[in-house]
Design a protein around this motif. Structure first.
Motif, PDB file in Angstrom:
ATOM      1  N   THR A 131      18.613 -53.671 -20.226  1.00 41.69           N
ATOM      2  CA  THR A 131      19.789 -53.715 -19.355  1.00 41.69           C
ATOM      3  C   THR A 131      21.054 -53.714 -20.206  1.00 41.69           C
ATOM      4  O   THR A 131      21.090 -54.313 -21.271  1.00 41.69           O
ATOM      5  CB  THR A 131      19.734 -54.995 -18.493  1.00 41.69           C
ATOM      6  OG1 THR A 131      18.478 -55.018 -17.789  1.00 41.69           O
ATOM      7  CG2 THR A 131      20.865 -55.050 -17.497  1.00 41.69           C
ATOM      8  N   TRP A 166      26.365 -61.880 -19.237  1.00 40.25           N
ATOM      9  CA  TRP A 166      25.989 -60.593 -18.671  1.00 40.25           C
ATOM     10  C   TRP A 166      27.005 -60.257 -17.603  1.00 40.25           C
ATOM     11  O   TRP A 166      27.303 -61.100 -16.743  1.00 40.25           O
ATOM     12  CB  TRP A 166      24.575 -60.643 -18.102  1.00 40.25           C
ATOM     13  CG  TRP A 166      24.095 -59.333 -17.548  1.00 40.25           C
ATOM     14  CD1 TRP A 166      24.196 -58.105 -18.135  1.00 40.25           C
ATOM     15  CD2 TRP A 166      23.414 -59.130 -16.315  1.00 40.25           C
ATOM     16  NE1 TRP A 166      23.618 -57.145 -17.337  1.00 40.25           N
ATOM     17  CE2 TRP A 166      23.137 -57.756 -16.209  1.00 40.25           C
ATOM     18  CE3 TRP A 166      23.016 -59.967 -15.282  1.00 40.25           C
ATOM     19  CZ2 TRP A 166      22.474 -57.194 -15.120  1.00 40.25           C
ATOM     20  CZ3 TRP A 166      22.352 -59.410 -14.202  1.00 40.25           C
ATOM     21  CH2 TRP A 166      22.083 -58.045 -14.136  1.00 40.25           C
ATOM     22  N   ASN A 167      27.536 -59.067 -17.649  1.00 42.37           N
ATOM     23  CA  ASN A 167      28.556 -58.641 -16.697  1.00 42.37           C
ATOM     24  C   ASN A 167      27.946 -57.907 -15.508  1.00 42.37           C
ATOM     25  O   ASN A 167      28.628 -57.139 -14.844  1.00 42.37           O
ATOM     26  CB  ASN A 167      29.599 -57.764 -17.407  1.00 42.37           C
ATOM     27  CG  ASN A 167      30.282 -58.533 -18.519  1.00 42.37           C
ATOM     28  OD1 ASN A 167      30.725 -59.652 -18.336  1.00 42.37           O
ATOM     29  ND2 ASN A 167      30.322 -57.941 -19.707  1.00 42.37           N
ATOM     30  N   GLY A 168      26.681 -58.172 -15.244  1.00 42.42           N
ATOM     31  CA  GLY A 168      25.989 -57.546 -14.125  1.00 42.42           C
ATOM     32  C   GLY A 168      26.415 -58.151 -12.800  1.00 42.42           C
ATOM     33  O   GLY A 168      26.921 -59.276 -12.728  1.00 42.42           O
ATOM     34  N   ASN A 169      26.216 -57.397 -11.748  1.00 40.54           N
ATOM     35  CA  ASN A 169      26.609 -57.815 -10.404  1.00 40.54           C
ATOM     36  C   ASN A 169      25.883 -59.086  -9.986  1.00 40.54           C
ATOM     37  O   ASN A 169      24.661 -59.127  -9.961  1.00 40.54           O
ATOM     38  CB  ASN A 169      26.302 -56.690  -9.411  1.00 40.54           C
ATOM     39  CG  ASN A 169      26.811 -56.988  -8.022  1.00 40.54           C
ATOM     40  OD1 ASN A 169      27.777 -57.730  -7.846  1.00 40.54           O
ATOM     41  ND2 ASN A 169      26.164 -56.413  -7.035  1.00 40.54           N
ATOM     42  N   GLY A 170      26.624 -60.126  -9.685  1.00 40.51           N
ATOM     43  CA  GLY A 170      26.051 -61.362  -9.191  1.00 40.51           C
ATOM     44  C   GLY A 170      25.610 -62.347 -10.242  1.00 40.51           C
ATOM     45  O   GLY A 170      25.025 -63.382  -9.915  1.00 40.51           O
ATOM     46  N   VAL A 186      21.466 -65.842  -9.621  1.00 43.27           N
ATOM     47  CA  VAL A 186      22.177 -64.904  -8.758  1.00 43.27           C
ATOM     48  C   VAL A 186      23.267 -65.694  -8.034  1.00 43.27           C
ATOM     49  O   VAL A 186      22.982 -66.475  -7.124  1.00 43.27           O
ATOM     50  CB  VAL A 186      21.225 -64.221  -7.763  1.00 43.27           C
ATOM     51  CG1 VAL A 186      21.970 -63.181  -6.932  1.00 43.27           C
ATOM     52  CG2 VAL A 186      20.047 -63.590  -8.495  1.00 43.27           C
ATOM     53  N   ASP A 187      24.494 -65.514  -8.475  1.00 44.95           N
ATOM     54  CA  ASP A 187      25.624 -66.330  -8.032  1.00 44.95           C
ATOM     55  C   ASP A 187      25.826 -66.319  -6.518  1.00 44.95           C
ATOM     56  O   ASP A 187      26.021 -67.363  -5.903  1.00 44.95           O
ATOM     57  CB  ASP A 187      26.902 -65.862  -8.733  1.00 44.95           C
ATOM     58  CG  ASP A 187      28.066 -66.776  -8.470  1.00 44.95           C
ATOM     59  OD1 ASP A 187      27.881 -68.003  -8.547  1.00 44.95           O
ATOM     60  OD2 ASP A 187      29.168 -66.265  -8.181  1.00 44.95           O
ATOM     61  N   TYR A 188      25.749 -65.161  -5.890  1.00 45.77           N
ATOM     62  CA  TYR A 188      26.076 -65.080  -4.465  1.00 45.77           C
ATOM     63  C   TYR A 188      25.012 -65.680  -3.558  1.00 45.77           C
ATOM     64  O   TYR A 188      25.230 -65.826  -2.368  1.00 45.77           O
ATOM     65  CB  TYR A 188      26.435 -63.655  -4.039  1.00 45.77           C
ATOM     66  CG  TYR A 188      25.482 -62.570  -4.473  1.00 45.77           C
ATOM     67  CD1 TYR A 188      24.328 -62.283  -3.748  1.00 45.77           C
ATOM     68  CD2 TYR A 188      25.754 -61.816  -5.604  1.00 45.77           C
ATOM     69  CE1 TYR A 188      23.476 -61.281  -4.153  1.00 45.77           C
ATOM     70  CE2 TYR A 188      24.906 -60.801  -6.010  1.00 45.77           C
ATOM     71  CZ  TYR A 188      23.772 -60.537  -5.275  1.00 45.77           C
ATOM     72  OH  TYR A 188      22.919 -59.537  -5.668  1.00 45.77           O
ATOM     73  N   ASP A 199      25.548 -54.089 -20.420  1.00 44.59           N
ATOM     74  CA  ASP A 199      26.686 -54.916 -19.976  1.00 44.59           C
ATOM     75  C   ASP A 199      26.617 -56.361 -20.443  1.00 44.59           C
ATOM     76  O   ASP A 199      27.109 -57.259 -19.759  1.00 44.59           O
ATOM     77  CB  ASP A 199      26.881 -54.851 -18.450  1.00 44.59           C
ATOM     78  CG  ASP A 199      27.370 -53.490 -17.996  1.00 44.59           C
ATOM     79  OD1 ASP A 199      28.058 -52.825 -18.794  1.00 44.59           O
ATOM     80  OD2 ASP A 199      27.064 -53.090 -16.863  1.00 44.59           O
ATOM     81  N   SER A 242      15.736 -57.544 -10.989  1.00 46.38           N
ATOM     82  CA  SER A 242      16.612 -57.165  -9.877  1.00 46.38           C
ATOM     83  C   SER A 242      16.734 -58.296  -8.870  1.00 46.38           C
ATOM     84  O   SER A 242      15.753 -58.956  -8.545  1.00 46.38           O
ATOM     85  CB  SER A 242      16.062 -55.928  -9.172  1.00 46.38           C
ATOM     86  OG  SER A 242      15.986 -54.856 -10.067  1.00 46.38           O
TER      87      SER A 242
END
Length: 175
Positions: free
Chosen positions: A116, A128-132, A152-154, A118, A98
């Motif tokens: 997980t 992975w199409n997960g958030n971030g 974590v992109d953001y 996606d 996470s």
């Protein structure tokens, strides 16, 4: 009389809710097995490495990397879950840590269960199409072997010198 009917319905609902849904092993393998292999790293030592499961506890493994193709863990794409074939009667899924510690990168584990969701394979690369999700990283970490992380992109991560951004390529296992 109404009380008996309501009690009976409540019992039926609770019995159904408590009964686990079992997924038979024969439906588990839905794609051709592959290895995951790193490429595109600025540090050449982080290229051509294969994902393996490094045991850290009962049902838990960190995703680490090795040069030994013969020891690479085989995986499949089961729907949108990446699952590893580790020789047991139950699945081992990719678990993405996470994004809660503000570090910019998170652990990737191979743990008992479906893992997980996606994931997809896009032109031979695992996404992975997960958030971030901002890609993959390899870091020389604490298992005396390079270890796999997700970015974590953001958070716009700034990686230490012991890390490289990589691509995870699928290398299909020959039958």
């Amino acid at each position: 009389m109404r009380f008996n009917i309501l009690c009976g319905l409540a019992f039926l609902v609770s019995a159904v809710a408590a009964n686990p849904i079992l997924h038979p092993r024969q439906n588990f393998n839905t794609s051709q097995p592959f290895h995951l292999k790193t490429s595109g790293a600025a540090n050449p030592e982080h290229n051509d490495l294969y994902v393996i499961a490094y045991h850290t506890g009962a049902g838990f493994n960190d995703a680490v990397l090795t040069r030994d193709a013969s020891g690479a863990s085989e995986a499949i794409l089961n729907g949108t879950h990446v699952q590893f074939l580790l020789g047991t009667d139950f699945p081992w899924g990719f678990n993405m840590g996470s994004a809660i510690n503000y570090a910019g990168w998170e652990f990737v584990q191979i743990n008992a269960g479906y893992g997980t969701e996606d994931f997809s394979i896009d032109v031979g690369s695992l996404k992975w199409n997960g958030n971030g999700f901002g890609g993959w990283a390899v870091c020389d970490w604490w298992h005396n072997a390079p270890q796999l992380f997700w970015l974590v992109d953001y958070y716009h991560p700034s990686l230490p010198e012991s890390c490289s951004k990589v691509d995870l390529r699928t290398e299909y296992v020959k039958s």
